[in-house]
Scaffold this active site. Structure first.
Site, mmCIF file in Angstrom:
data_model
loop_
_atom_site.group_PDB
_atom_site.id
_atom_site.type_symbol
_atom_site.label_atom_id
_atom_site.label_comp_id
_atom_site.label_asym_id
_atom_site.label_seq_id
_atom_site.Cartn_x
_atom_site.Cartn_y
_atom_site.Cartn_z
ATOM 1 N NE ARG A 146 -2.682 -6.894 -4.732
ATOM 2 C CZ ARG A 146 -3.369 -7.130 -3.568
ATOM 3 N NH1 ARG A 146 -2.865 -7.738 -2.460
ATOM 4 N NH2 ARG A 146 -4.507 -6.987 -3.380
ATOM 5 C CE LYS A 203 -10.441 -8.009 1.414
ATOM 6 N NZ LYS A 203 -9.384 -7.972 0.838
ATOM 7 C CB SER A 217 -3.983 -6.850 4.317
ATOM 8 O OG SER A 217 -3.755 -5.658 3.955
ATOM 9 C CG HIS A 250 -1.912 -1.128 1.203
ATOM 10 N ND1 HIS A 250 -1.941 -1.914 2.356
ATOM 11 C CD2 HIS A 250 -2.971 -1.372 0.700
ATOM 12 C CE1 HIS A 250 -2.972 -2.760 2.332
ATOM 13 N NE2 HIS A 250 -3.641 -2.344 1.291
HETATM 14 P P1 ADP Z 1 -9.463 -4.117 -0.768
HETATM 15 O O1 ADP Z 1 -10.334 -4.885 0.349
HETATM 16 O O2 ADP Z 1 -10.703 -2.887 -1.189
HETATM 17 O O3 ADP Z 1 -8.925 -4.769 -1.838
HETATM 18 P P2 ADP Z 1 -6.935 -3.617 0.225
HETATM 19 O O4 ADP Z 1 -6.438 -2.898 1.415
HETATM 20 O O5 ADP Z 1 -6.675 -5.182 0.313
HETATM 21 O O6 ADP Z 1 -8.384 -3.428 0.330
HETATM 22 O O7 ADP Z 1 -6.497 -3.230 -1.027
HETATM 23 C C1 ADP Z 1 -6.457 -1.764 -1.350
HETATM 24 C C2 ADP Z 1 -6.024 -1.412 -2.687
HETATM 25 O O8 ADP Z 1 -4.620 -1.554 -2.641
HETATM 26 C C3 ADP Z 1 -6.204 -2.472 -3.741
HETATM 27 O O9 ADP Z 1 -6.325 -1.739 -5.160
HETATM 28 C C4 ADP Z 1 -5.204 -3.509 -3.733
HETATM 29 O O10 ADP Z 1 -5.093 -3.883 -5.210
HETATM 30 C C5 ADP Z 1 -4.119 -2.491 -3.479
HETATM 31 N N1 ADP Z 1 -2.859 -3.255 -2.942
HETATM 32 C C6 ADP Z 1 -2.969 -4.129 -1.773
HETATM 33 N N2 ADP Z 1 -1.536 -4.523 -1.580
HETATM 34 C C7 ADP Z 1 -0.845 -4.388 -2.878
HETATM 35 C C8 ADP Z 1 0.406 -4.645 -3.381
HETATM 36 N N3 ADP Z 1 1.185 -5.298 -2.552
HETATM 37 N N4 ADP Z 1 0.857 -4.030 -4.584
HETATM 38 C C9 ADP Z 1 -0.028 -3.158 -5.235
HETATM 39 N N5 ADP Z 1 -1.272 -2.839 -4.667
HETATM 40 C C10 ADP Z 1 -1.474 -3.553 -3.469
#
Ligand code: ADP
Length: 163
Positions: A92, A41, A130, A17
């Site tokens: 990703r 989730k 995460s 992030h």
């Molecule tokens: P959500 O539940 O909305 O996917 P996340 O917190 O998991 O929330 O992710 C928020 C955003 O950050 C999403 O667009 C996700 O693809 C991006 N993201 C999360 N981890 C990474 C990473 N390692 N590399 C690039 N983008 C990421």
């Protein structure tokens, strides 16, 4: 210059992030992190914990000028209320694409003035999520290359409190 909102669960924030944030900051003069209160989730951290951890982490990694808010309901409404021009998301593996595609098209249908902008993951963070961080920490693994110290400590406290 334009403004953007970076929405997500941030349960918890990771270096993946943070990488997207640093890159988005170069393109947008105003950037907000919007933490969804009730993600699909079940989250490990409450929304107020996620907001607190995210703010503390930004201070730890020395990213200034990014607002952290939470929202419930439609993302596009949150984007409108905050007067931003764009939504930032990260991509990703292939597996992100279908969901992101659907969400971007739906949001454009709801408001064609707000663009969704995608940032491709950095190679070294392409497998970082995460969920993985929570799983590794839960089983006693090392997570310092995935998350800053603030998050590592918050995870340790959380798992201890759940025991
Ligand atoms: P959500 O539940 O909305 O996917 P996340 O917190 O998991 O929330 O992710 C928020 C955003 O950050 C999403 O667009 C996700 O693809 C991006 N993201 C999360 N981890 C990474 C990473 N390692 N590399 C690039 N983008 C990421």
């Amino acid at each position: 210059m334009s403004s953007a909102i970076y929405p997500g669960s941030f349960d918890p924030i990771t270096y993946g992030h943070i990488d997207i944030l640093r890159r988005a900051k170069k393109l947008f003069s105003r950037l907000l992190i919007a933490i969804v209160a009730n993600p699909n989730k079940a989250p490990l951290f409450s929304v107020s914990e996620r907001v607190g951890i995210t703010k503390e982490t930004l201070a730890e990694v020395k990213i200034c000028g990014v607002e952290v808010i939470s929202y419930d309901g439609l993302l596009i409404e949150c984007a409108k209320v905050n007067g931003v021009d764009a939504i930032v998301r990260g991509l990703r593996a292939n597996s992100d694409f279908d969901y992101e595609f659907q969400m971007a098209l739906t949001n454009r249908d709801l408001d064609s003035e707000i663009e969704t902008v995608f940032f491709m993951t950095a190679g070294k963070y392409s497998f970082l999520s995460s969920s993985i961080v929570k799983e590794v920490k839960h089983y006693g693994g090392e997570v310092s290359s995935f998350v800053p110290k603030t998050v590592e400590d918050a995870l340790a406290r959380k798992f201890e409190s759940l025991e």
